[in-house]
Design an enzyme around this catalytic site. Structure first.
Site, PDB file in Angstrom:
ATOM      1  N   THR A  32       0.763  -1.103  -0.076  1.00  0.00           N
ATOM      2  CA  THR A  32       0.118  -0.052  -0.081  1.00  0.00           C
ATOM      3  C   THR A  32       0.850   1.171  -0.002  1.00  0.00           C
ATOM      4  OG1 THR A  32      -1.722  -1.182   0.978  1.00  0.00           O
ATOM      5  CG2 THR A  32      -1.746   1.365   1.392  1.00  0.00           C
ATOM      6  N   GLY A  33       0.312   2.438  -0.585  1.00  0.00           N
ATOM      7  CA  GLY A  33       1.201   3.442  -0.704  1.00  0.00           C
ATOM      8  C   GLY A  33       1.465   4.091  -2.142  1.00  0.00           C
ATOM      9  N   GLU A 108      -0.276  -5.366   6.032  1.00  0.00           N
ATOM     10  CA  GLU A 108       1.181  -5.373   5.585  1.00  0.00           C
ATOM     11  C   GLU A 108       2.063  -6.460   6.112  1.00  0.00           C
ATOM     12  OE1 GLU A 108       1.488  -0.966   3.624  1.00  0.00           O
ATOM     13  OE2 GLU A 108       2.081  -1.244   5.680  1.00  0.00           O
TER      14      GLU A 108
HETATM   15  C1  5RP Z   1       1.513   2.105   4.212  1.00  0.00           C
HETATM   16  C2  5RP Z   1       2.867   1.749   4.327  1.00  0.00           C
HETATM   17  C3  5RP Z   1       3.672   2.185   3.038  1.00  0.00           C
HETATM   18  O1  5RP Z   1       4.465   1.272   2.597  1.00  0.00           O
HETATM   19  C4  5RP Z   1       4.508   3.416   3.567  1.00  0.00           C
HETATM   20  O2  5RP Z   1       3.879   4.506   3.987  1.00  0.00           O
HETATM   21  C5  5RP Z   1       5.367   3.937   2.290  1.00  0.00           C
HETATM   22  O3  5RP Z   1       4.474   4.881   1.329  1.00  0.00           O
HETATM   23  P1  5RP Z   1       4.784   5.745   0.330  1.00  0.00           P
HETATM   24  O4  5RP Z   1       5.362   4.599  -0.722  1.00  0.00           O
HETATM   25  O5  5RP Z   1       3.712   6.380  -0.110  1.00  0.00           O
HETATM   26  O6  5RP Z   1       6.002   6.592   0.606  1.00  0.00           O
HETATM   27  O7  5RP Z   1       3.543   1.343   4.895  1.00  0.00           O
HETATM   28  O8  5RP Z   1       0.728   1.600   5.262  1.00  0.00           O
END
Ligand code: 5RP
Length: 232
Positions: A32-33, A108
């Site tokens: 996610t992200g 996750e």
């Molecule tokens: C979501 C996460 C993401 O992997 C983390 O926040 C990194 O996100 P991004 O790729 O947008 O920087 O742990 O719960």
């Protein structure tokens, strides 16, 4: 090119590299992200060209993007996931991480902990000498939230409910972000936070990543492999 656009390219090239680890017949964990999104989009393109994989998404948002792209979803696979590809908020040279900036930490962890290989993709800013500059996201139950937050505050001092308590996870829980500045002993901090009743999961991930692919300022890739892969 401004810094933000440059970081987006770093994320995308890391996602492209992660795609080379995927082949037909695999069960693939989808993170996610914003970085994981690049990977999912690229994976979707490959699926539309005939790649046959099944995906286990780590959030509702990831699941709906995957569905839109025609990627098969299974949230209860019968065997271990082959490869999980996810982002991180911080990762150190040992592969220990802070995750949960998107609020999906619990799923996750479940996906990563049930995967043969966990690939972390990120831009160069996510690699740190010491974890802790990014506040640790903690998923907590709504039940007796004041008590749980009070106990977390007694451990960290600087804890706040995400969006003043309006941020609700896909599991119907809340997120508390606790700032430590430096995690001198991430394992001990994880243990302490996880022991607070009401805490569902803590965004400190130890011994879970097997490989990190990090975009660099010169648009090369830094690859780090981590020997230990104990599911903790
Ligand atoms: C979501 C996460 C993401 O992997 C983390 O926040 C990194 O996100 P991004 O790729 O947008 O920087 O742990 O719960």
């Amino acid at each position: 090119m401004n810094r933000k656009d440059h970081l987006e390219i770093e994320k995308k090239i890391a996602a492209e590299k992660a795609l080379t680890y995927i082949s037909s017949g695999m069960i693939v964990g989808l993170g996610t992200g914003t970085t994981a999104k690049y990977f999912i989009e690229l994976l979707g393109e490959r699926v539309q060209k005939g790649l046959d994989i099944t995906a286990v998404p780590t959030s509702d948002k990831t699941a709906s993007l995957a569905r839109e792209l025609g990627i098969k979803i299974d949230t209860n696979p019968r065997r271990i996931i082959d490869v999980d590809v996810d982002g991180a908020d911080e990762i150190d040279l040992n592969g220990n991480m802070i995750k949960g900036g998107g609020g999906a930490l619990w799923r996750e962890r479940v996906v990563a902990s049930n995967s043969n290989m966990v690939i972390i993709i990120a831009d160069h800013t996510k690699l740190v000498d010491k974890l802790g500059n990014f506040p640790v996201p903690i998923e907590i139950s709504k039940f007796m939230v004041n008590s749980t937050v009070r106990r977390l505050k007694s451990l960290s001092g600087d804890c706040s409910l995400r969006d003043g308590g309006r941020f609700i996870t896909d599991n119907g829980n809340l997120i508390v972000d606790c700032s430590f500045r430096h995690l001198n002993n991430p394992a001990e901090t994880y243990r302490l936070l996880k022991s607070v009743p009401g805490v569902i999961d803590v965004g400190i991930f130890l011994n879970i990543a097997t490989l990190a692919i990090l975009g660099q300022v010169d648009l090369s890739l830094k690859t780090l492999t981590f020997k230990k892969n104990i599911r903790a």
